[in-house]
Design a protein around this motif. Structure first.
Motif: not given
Length: 212
Positions: A112-115, A145-158
């Protein structure tokens, strides 16, 4: 010429997931969106105008069996629960760590291009708080993780929004959100309660839309 994108959404029935589906449905850059869910959707959620949104009921304990559905441009993971709802720390970890981690592995396998997934403000693998520790361990596992393209986490509050389940802490936050917005300034701004709509919008912005 820009190419239309395909997306896979896990956790589409949650607060952020529902907001995300509405935005993806109206986003002209997407031609098809597949939602993996645990149970059949009520007609009130599956709108007739959602012509490019497909719903598929699966067994999340056997997520690997659905690897082919991860052959998309973008994967959005909105999976999450609470310890109270899950019933135990072990059951909570299965949803918030194991399912999401497996989803990231499948996204990598299908190139996948991004996760993008939902974490939490304060996530820290060394935290004494079990919830934040699990979120932090997941961030470390996915970002490492190697070879996982463009992984991003969103860190919301409540999270703010209309829920159909009882989450007392978030109910209180909804009530006092205007006051918190005025009090939490500067470095504390990141702790302000945030709407599910905003989180969904942020997730879309983090995806990769170039055609490389």
């Amino acid at each position: 010429m820009a190419q239309f994108k395909t997306a896979l959404v896990l956790g589409a029935t949650g607060l952020v997931g529902k907001a995300l589906i509405r935005q993806l449905q109206n986003d002209p850059r997407y031609k098809q969106v597949t939602c993996l869910v645990r149970r059949p959707m009520p007609l009130s959620l599956v709108a007739h105008e959602q012509k490019k949104v497909n719903w598929l009921v699966i067994n999340f304990d056997a997520l690997q069996e659905y690897e082919g559905y991860f052959k998309v441009d973008h994967v959005y993971c909105c999976l999450g629960t609470t310890i109270q709802k899950a019933g135990s720390q072990e059951a909570f970890r299965k949803v918030d760590f194991e399912y999401v981690h497996v989803a990231a592995q499948l996204a990598r396998a299908q190139r996948c291009k991004s996760f993008v997934w939902i974490s939490s403000i304060g996530a820290n693998a060394k935290s004494s708080n079990f919830y934040l520790r699990v979120k932090g361990e997941l961030e470390n596992a996915i970002m490492g993780m190697s070879q996982l393209k463009n992984a991003s986490a969103v860190r919301p509050s409540l999270l703010l929004g209309e829920r159909h389940e009882n989450r007392p802490l978030e109910d209180i936050a909804q009530t006092i959100a205007p006051v918190l917005g005025m009090l939490l300034m500067g470095p504390l701004k990141k702790y302000r309660p945030v709407s599910a709509i905003e989180v969904a919008h942020k997730m879309i912005k983090l995806q990769v839309f170039d055609d490389d």
